[in-house]
Enzyme design. Structure first.
Site, PDB file in Angstrom:
ATOM      1  N   GLU A 142       0.845  -1.192   0.000  1.00  0.00           N
ATOM      2  CA  GLU A 142       0.000   0.000   0.000  1.00  0.00           C
ATOM      3  C   GLU A 142       0.876   1.235   0.000  1.00  0.00           C
ATOM      4  OE1 GLU A 142      -2.657  -0.251   3.361  1.00  0.00           O
ATOM      5  OE2 GLU A 142      -4.257  -1.054   2.139  1.00  0.00           O
TER       6      GLU A 142
ATOM      7  N   ARG B 126      -1.083  10.475   2.384  1.00  0.00           N
ATOM      8  CA  ARG B 126      -2.536  10.729   2.359  1.00  0.00           C
ATOM      9  C   ARG B 126      -2.902  12.203   2.485  1.00  0.00           C
ATOM     10  NH1 ARG B 126      -5.497   5.980   5.846  1.00  0.00           N
ATOM     11  NH2 ARG B 126      -5.608   4.560   4.096  1.00  0.00           N
TER      12      ARG B 126
ATOM     13  N   HIS C  40      -9.231  10.622   4.329  1.00  0.00           N
ATOM     14  CA  HIS C  40      -8.962   9.684   3.244  1.00  0.00           C
ATOM     15  C   HIS C  40      -9.245  10.440   1.954  1.00  0.00           C
ATOM     16  CE1 HIS C  40      -8.913   6.237   0.653  1.00  0.00           C
ATOM     17  NE2 HIS C  40      -8.525   5.478   1.652  1.00  0.00           N
TER      18      HIS C  40
ATOM     19  N   HIS D 247     -11.297  10.019   8.142  1.00  0.00           N
ATOM     20  CA  HIS D 247     -11.127   8.575   8.091  1.00  0.00           C
ATOM     21  C   HIS D 247     -10.544   8.014   9.380  1.00  0.00           C
ATOM     22  CE1 HIS D 247     -10.793   4.808   6.047  1.00  0.00           C
ATOM     23  NE2 HIS D 247      -9.493   4.773   6.124  1.00  0.00           N
TER      24      HIS D 247
ATOM     25  N   ARG E 166      -1.051   8.720  10.018  1.00  0.00           N
ATOM     26  CA  ARG E 166      -0.977   7.255  10.117  1.00  0.00           C
ATOM     27  C   ARG E 166      -0.534   6.611   8.801  1.00  0.00           C
ATOM     28  NH1 ARG E 166      -5.566   3.082   9.121  1.00  0.00           N
ATOM     29  NH2 ARG E 166      -6.177   4.764   7.738  1.00  0.00           N
TER      30      ARG E 166
HETATM   31  C1  LIG Z   1     -13.939   2.387   5.788  1.00  0.00           C
HETATM   32  C2  LIG Z   1     -12.725   2.161   6.634  1.00  0.00           C
HETATM   33  C3  LIG Z   1     -11.659   1.393   6.142  1.00  0.00           C
HETATM   34  C4  LIG Z   1     -10.527   1.171   6.921  1.00  0.00           C
HETATM   35  N1  LIG Z   1      -9.523   0.356   6.447  1.00  0.00           N
HETATM   36  C5  LIG Z   1      -8.467   0.072   7.249  1.00  0.00           C
HETATM   37  C6  LIG Z   1      -7.479  -0.873   6.850  1.00  0.00           C
HETATM   38  O1  LIG Z   1      -7.560  -1.460   5.785  1.00  0.00           O
HETATM   39  N2  LIG Z   1      -6.462  -1.119   7.692  1.00  0.00           N
HETATM   40  C7  LIG Z   1      -6.317  -0.505   8.903  1.00  0.00           C
HETATM   41  O2  LIG Z   1      -5.362  -0.778   9.620  1.00  0.00           O
HETATM   42  N3  LIG Z   1      -7.260   0.375   9.319  1.00  0.00           N
HETATM   43  C8  LIG Z   1      -8.325   0.661   8.537  1.00  0.00           C
HETATM   44  N4  LIG Z   1      -9.277   1.548   8.972  1.00  0.00           N
HETATM   45  C9  LIG Z   1      -9.175   2.072  10.339  1.00  0.00           C
HETATM   46  C10 LIG Z   1      -9.548   0.960  11.310  1.00  0.00           C
HETATM   47  O3  LIG Z   1     -10.645   0.241  10.798  1.00  0.00           O
HETATM   48  C11 LIG Z   1      -9.883   1.494  12.684  1.00  0.00           C
HETATM   49  O4  LIG Z   1      -8.909   2.374  13.136  1.00  0.00           O
HETATM   50  C12 LIG Z   1      -9.998   0.346  13.691  1.00  0.00           C
HETATM   51  O5  LIG Z   1     -10.883  -0.628  13.186  1.00  0.00           O
HETATM   52  C13 LIG Z   1     -10.463   0.842  15.024  1.00  0.00           C
HETATM   53  O6  LIG Z   1     -10.789  -0.267  15.823  1.00  0.00           O
HETATM   54  P1  LIG Z   1     -11.419   0.001  17.250  1.00  0.00           P
HETATM   55  O7  LIG Z   1     -11.696  -1.319  17.839  1.00  0.00           O
HETATM   56  O8  LIG Z   1     -10.577   0.962  17.979  1.00  0.00           O
HETATM   57  O9  LIG Z   1     -12.780   0.797  16.923  1.00  0.00           O
HETATM   58  P2  LIG Z   1     -14.101   0.310  16.169  1.00  0.00           P
HETATM   59  O10 LIG Z   1     -13.860  -0.863  15.330  1.00  0.00           O
HETATM   60  O11 LIG Z   1     -14.681   1.518  15.515  1.00  0.00           O
HETATM   61  O12 LIG Z   1     -15.042  -0.141  17.364  1.00  0.00           O
HETATM   62  C14 LIG Z   1     -15.526   0.798  18.299  1.00  0.00           C
HETATM   63  C15 LIG Z   1     -16.597   0.141  19.132  1.00  0.00           C
HETATM   64  O13 LIG Z   1     -16.980   1.014  20.172  1.00  0.00           O
HETATM   65  C16 LIG Z   1     -18.410   1.146  20.180  1.00  0.00           C
HETATM   66  N5  LIG Z   1     -18.715   2.442  20.800  1.00  0.00           N
HETATM   67  C17 LIG Z   1     -18.423   3.702  20.388  1.00  0.00           C
HETATM   68  N6  LIG Z   1     -18.832   4.584  21.304  1.00  0.00           N
HETATM   69  C18 LIG Z   1     -19.388   3.871  22.321  1.00  0.00           C
HETATM   70  C19 LIG Z   1     -19.991   4.217  23.557  1.00  0.00           C
HETATM   71  N7  LIG Z   1     -20.117   5.489  23.949  1.00  0.00           N
HETATM   72  N8  LIG Z   1     -20.467   3.229  24.341  1.00  0.00           N
HETATM   73  C20 LIG Z   1     -20.374   1.915  23.966  1.00  0.00           C
HETATM   74  N9  LIG Z   1     -19.801   1.538  22.809  1.00  0.00           N
HETATM   75  C21 LIG Z   1     -19.303   2.503  22.011  1.00  0.00           C
HETATM   76  C22 LIG Z   1     -18.799   0.982  18.726  1.00  0.00           C
HETATM   77  O14 LIG Z   1     -20.156   0.669  18.572  1.00  0.00           O
HETATM   78  C23 LIG Z   1     -17.871  -0.170  18.371  1.00  0.00           C
HETATM   79  O15 LIG Z   1     -18.383  -1.389  18.866  1.00  0.00           O
HETATM   80  C24 LIG Z   1     -10.426   1.780   8.199  1.00  0.00           C
HETATM   81  C25 LIG Z   1     -11.473   2.555   8.685  1.00  0.00           C
HETATM   82  C26 LIG Z   1     -12.620   2.745   7.914  1.00  0.00           C
HETATM   83  C27 LIG Z   1     -13.737   3.575   8.458  1.00  0.00           C
END
Ligand SMILES: Cc1cc2nc3c(=O)[nH]c(=O)nc-3n(C[C@H](O)[C@H](O)[C@H](O)COP(=O)(O)OP(=O)(O)OC[C@H]3O[C@@H](n4cnc5c(N)ncnc54)[C@H](O)[C@@H]3O)c2cc1C
Length: 532
Positions: free
Chosen positions: A123, A288, A242, A347, A382
């Site tokens: 990438e 980016r 993004h 993003h 990032r």
């Molecule tokens: C479209 C897209 C594509 C991406 N592609 C990539 C990729 O290819 N590679 C990469 O490394 N990163 C990628 N990213 C970034 C990456 O997906 C995220 O940074 C990562 O998944 C974050 O994981 P997380 O567990 O911290 O948060 P999330 O997966 O967002 O989970 C957060 C959780 O917290 C919950 N939540 C939020 N607020 C509250 C609250 N107040 N009370 C209770 N629950 C709550 C939500 O419902 C969810 O369950 C991408 C992001 C997007 C949007």
């Protein structure tokens, strides 16, 4: 929705460990803590409302022949524009391959070659092929499906879905539990969850902005909640856009993954001019933030920006990028033959709750992992696919750390019902929230100025003055932290671009650390010295 009996595993009414959020960081941490009893509170059913399930590229890990940890660290440091924490990055990169093996054990079907070896792709800004993927652009969905199945079959993990956490309860030095609102935040009553340890894994904040690739649950509640409880927030001004969200008026905007450009897709304007070649030697594969500003300028000038995949990918599009293909076709665009209209969208948030190498925040009893944190590994920008890696590495480290040390339980009289303190708020529909999102995009977005930031700070203060709702307070708090830190940083670096100070300045080659009290003082001073 309760997916288990209410509180079957609590100890004298106290949960052992409460994890806020059921994305990759939250689920992975819970699995790593097993058989230790854990309660996951998630705003939406797990697998929904999480950026993790939408990840298209994959996870970066230095596992290819010829690749090294040093090269992965060097790429991460280069992308981060001078303020990456190298020690934390080294730790993350070195533990990457082991965490990929963990994911394989949990059943994630990463792509393999004919010999059964992991298939690694490249990438933007990665010097080697090191992205572990699933069926082209299905990594997030496949990872989450495997982990959800593992979580559901782990008896020590209790999942409570549709509970929006609104408050981290602090008693003296300790976080001693959380207060949540059931029914996806629509209930009139709130429920308290006293805990011995709280792990915040609530994801990012894209929905603070009008155009974003993030689900609405990612609206910065976690950072706001932690700041309101007194935690130190780091680097909030660094927001990654993004460059190629699909510009078809959808909220959230579907993503045209970076891998398309990695595979040779080019960016053109409505006149067919390949504008990125005028801006950066690496053209479409520039960092980016550079590509985002290039796309932003074309859209703002009315020429539009389009991702042309017709030559580089052409008829292979449907099988190589099924998710992007489906989004385009649903909007009446056939990417095999037509350029895809694109615009920059929020993003990823590089900033967040400051954590150390064990995922500890600045408050005892509160750990944090995933996008809600600022570990320092992303610096000002990032590197693609490092965020899923960061989520699993630090979630695993937290599990280890909690096993060893756990604060003494705080046993204040906590009722099951934390009262009807305020009206529930339908965040996504409320006029103040829409106003805030527009304001953030307009004044704290891809291009910022002192004037736009001062305007944002004044407007945020006004929104705060009339707000009576706790959940919205968390969201406004996060907006304020970003705007204040962006005003202070009188330079441009990574995801933070100031048109009035367009270059990097050596005196700013450092991270930002901010408490809410400091941000409030700085905001009040700014408003006082330059009233509207
Ligand atoms: C479209 C897209 C594509 C991406 N592609 C990539 C990729 O290819 N590679 C990469 O490394 N990163 C990628 N990213 C970034 C990456 O997906 C995220 O940074 C990562 O998944 C974050 O994981 P997380 O567990 O911290 O948060 P999330 O997966 O967002 O989970 C957060 C959780 O917290 C919950 N939540 C939020 N607020 C509250 C609250 N107040 N009370 C209770 N629950 C709550 C939500 O419902 C969810 O369950 C991408 C992001 C997007 C949007």
């Amino acid at each position: 929705m309760l997916t288990d009996h209410f509180r079957p595993q609590s100890f004298n009414g106290i949960d052992d460990i409460v994890i806020v959020g059921g994305g990759l960081a939250g689920l992975f941490c819970a699995l790593k803590l097993a058989p230790r009893p854990v309660t996951i509170l998630a705003a939406a059913p797990i697998g929904h409302g999480a950026s993790s399930a939408w990840a298209q590229g994959g996870i970066a890990a230095a596992m290819n022949t010829g690749d090294t940890f040093e090269k992965h660290v060097a790429d991460t440091v280069a992308a981060g524009a001078g303020i990456v924490d190298e020690k934390m990055t080294r730790m993350m990169v070195a533990e990457g391959p082991a965490r990929i093996h963990d994911l394989l054990e949990y059943g994630v079907p990463f792509d393999r070659d004919l010999e059964g070896k992991l298939l690694l792709s490249r990438e933007a800004a990665h010097s080697e092929r090191r992205i572990v993927r699933v069926k082209g652009d299905m990594a997030g969905k496949a990872i989450m499906e495997a982990l959800i199945a593992a979580v559901r079959s782990t008896p020590s993990i209790r999942v409570i879905e549709g509970y929006v956490v609104e408050e981290l309860v602090r008693e003296g030095r300790f976080i001693s539990g959380v207060v949540a609102r059931p029914d996806a935040g629509q209930s009139k009553t709130r429920v308290s969850f006293p805990a011995r340890a709280v792990v915040l894994c609530s994801g990012g904040l894209g929905h603070l902005y009008a155009v974003t690739t993030n689900p609405w649950e990612a609206c910065g509640q976690g950072v706001g909640m932690a700041a309101r409880a007194g935690a130190i927030i780091a680097d909030p001004e660094f927001v990654q856009f993004h460059p190629t969200a699909i510009n078809i008026g959808k909220d959230p905007a579907p993503l045209a993954t970076e891998a398309l450009r990695g595979d040779g897709a080019i960016l053109v304007n409505s006149k067919g001019h390949r504008f990125m070649l005028d801006i950066h030697a690496d053209g479409e594969l520039a960092p980016r933030d550079v590509v985002s500003r290039g796309v932003f300028a074309e859209v703002k000038a009315g020429r539009g920006a389009f991702l042309d995949c017709t030559k580089a990918i052409g008829t292979h599009f449907p099988e190589m990028f099924p998710t992007v293909y489906a989004s385009c076709m649903a909007a009446g665009i056939d990417p095999v033959t037509q350029p895809i209209p694109v615009a920059p969208a929020v993003h990823y948030h590089m900033g967040g709750v400051l954590t150390d190498g064990e995922g500890r925040t600045s408050i005892d009893g509160l750990w944090a992992a995933g996008e809600v944190t600022s570990t320092g590994v992303h610096g000002a920008n990032r590197l693609a696919s490092n965020s899923l890696l960061e989520a699993v590495v630090f979630a695993a480290r937290i599990a280890e750390n909690i096993k060893g040390t756990l604060p003494a339980p705080k046993l204040t009289e906590w009722g099951d019902n934390a009262g009807e303190s305020d009206d529930p708020v339908t965040v996504e529909d409320s006029p103040p929230f829409k106003r805030l999102r527009g304001l953030m995009s307009e004044c704290v977005g891809v291009v910022r100025t002192r004037e736009s930031l001062l305007h944002a700070i004044r407007e945020i203060a006004e929104l705060e003055r009339v707000n009576t709702r706790l959940r919205f307070s968390n969201i406004i708090t996060t907006a304020k932290l970003i705007a204040v830190a962006a005003l202070q940083r009188t330079e441009s670096r990574g995801g933070h671009f100031r048109a009035d100070c367009p270059t990097e300045r050596p005196e700013w080659q450092r991270r930002t650390y901010l408490t809410l009290a400091q941000a409030e003082r700085l905001a009040a001073e700014a408003i006082e010295t330059e009233p509207a």
